[in-house]
Design an enzyme around this catalytic site. Structure first.
Site, PDB file in Angstrom:
ATOM      1  N   LEU A 148      47.296  31.357  13.857  1.00  0.00           N
ATOM      2  CA  LEU A 148      48.093  30.245  13.345  1.00  0.00           C
ATOM      3  C   LEU A 148      49.383  30.218  14.160  1.00  0.00           C
ATOM      4  O   LEU A 148      49.912  31.279  14.516  1.00  0.00           O
ATOM      5  CB  LEU A 148      48.440  30.439  11.865  1.00  0.00           C
ATOM      6  CG  LEU A 148      47.297  30.417  10.860  1.00  0.00           C
ATOM      7  CD1 LEU A 148      47.821  30.695   9.459  1.00  0.00           C
ATOM      8  CD2 LEU A 148      46.584  29.069  10.887  1.00  0.00           C
ATOM      9  N   ASP A 149      49.904  29.034  14.433  1.00  0.00           N
ATOM     10  CA  ASP A 149      51.167  28.928  15.150  1.00  0.00           C
ATOM     11  C   ASP A 149      52.279  29.588  14.346  1.00  0.00           C
ATOM     12  O   ASP A 149      52.220  29.654  13.110  1.00  0.00           O
ATOM     13  CB  ASP A 149      51.520  27.458  15.394  1.00  0.00           C
ATOM     14  CG  ASP A 149      50.566  26.775  16.360  1.00  0.00           C
ATOM     15  OD1 ASP A 149      49.924  27.493  17.161  1.00  0.00           O
ATOM     16  OD2 ASP A 149      50.464  25.537  16.312  1.00  0.00           O
ATOM     17  N   ALA A 150      53.318  30.033  15.025  1.00  0.00           N
ATOM     18  CA  ALA A 150      54.433  30.720  14.372  1.00  0.00           C
ATOM     19  C   ALA A 150      55.059  29.894  13.240  1.00  0.00           C
ATOM     20  O   ALA A 150      55.335  30.444  12.165  1.00  0.00           O
ATOM     21  CB  ALA A 150      55.485  31.133  15.397  1.00  0.00           C
TER      22      ALA A 150
ATOM     23  N   THR B 212      53.702  27.966  11.221  1.00  0.00           N
ATOM     24  CA  THR B 212      52.693  27.709  10.186  1.00  0.00           C
ATOM     25  C   THR B 212      52.456  28.945   9.338  1.00  0.00           C
ATOM     26  O   THR B 212      52.266  30.038   9.850  1.00  0.00           O
ATOM     27  CB  THR B 212      51.358  27.288  10.844  1.00  0.00           C
ATOM     28  OG1 THR B 212      51.601  26.185  11.709  1.00  0.00           O
ATOM     29  CG2 THR B 212      50.320  26.917   9.810  1.00  0.00           C
TER      30      THR B 212
END
Length: 173
Positions: free
Chosen positions: A133-135, A137
């Site tokens: 997951l992106d930072a 998120t």
């Protein structure tokens, strides 16, 4: 009749259902794959009839001290499911799932301090992220503790058998 030779990595990948060529190469380069009792290089040619072994770790590494994780991260990060094969964790926003920077806390690094070692066959020394997951998120992250679990979970993500839901909160004019 001569047999068609194939590179060791191709045969190893098919035989042990390794989900990616990079993982197959890594196992061979790490000296975990043996052909007729000898370590071989990735390009070694296999003709058929050879005995191919994957000598895996039988236990995970010892647990790391959870007290080393900063309190605010330990409180936000949650282990929602854990067994000997995989774990599902809640990754808070603001941290990366995996980071190459050893000075930063990532979800994977926190998990290494909080998860119990696996005693299952094919256990990794430390859990591995199946997806990211992106930072910015927050959300659930699957971590594999064994090679078979990683192969199965990575396959499920690759084949889109895992359903993902995103919720966005917006504000502004």
């Amino acid at each position: 009749a001569s047999l068609q030779a194939q590179p060791l990595t191709d045969v190893f990948m098919k035989l042990f259902e390794i989900p990616s060529m990079s993982q197959a190469r890594k196992a061979v380069r790490s000296g975990l794959v043996f052909v007729n009792g000898a370590k071989r290089k990735c390009a070694f040619q296999v003709y058929g009839g050879e005995r191919i072994e994957w000598r895996q770790r039988t236990e995970g590494a010892p647990a790391l001290d959870a007290a080393l994780v900063p309190t605010e991260l330990r409180e936000e990060f949650k282990v929602l499911h854990e067994d000997d094969d995989f774990a599902v964790v809640w990754k808070p926003e603001g941290i990366e799932t995996v980071s190459g920077d050893k000075s930063q806390w990532s979800a994977l690094r926190i998990a290494h301090h909080l998860l119990k070692p696996s005693s299952a066959r094919g256990a990794f020394a430390r859990a591995r992220a199946v997806h990211r997951l992106d930072a910015p998120t927050s959300g659930l992250v699957c971590l594999a503790k064994t090679q078979p679990a990683h192969a199965a979970l990575a396959g499920a993500f690759a084949e889109r058998k895992v359903r993902k839901k995103y919720l966005a909160l917006l504000s502004g004019p």
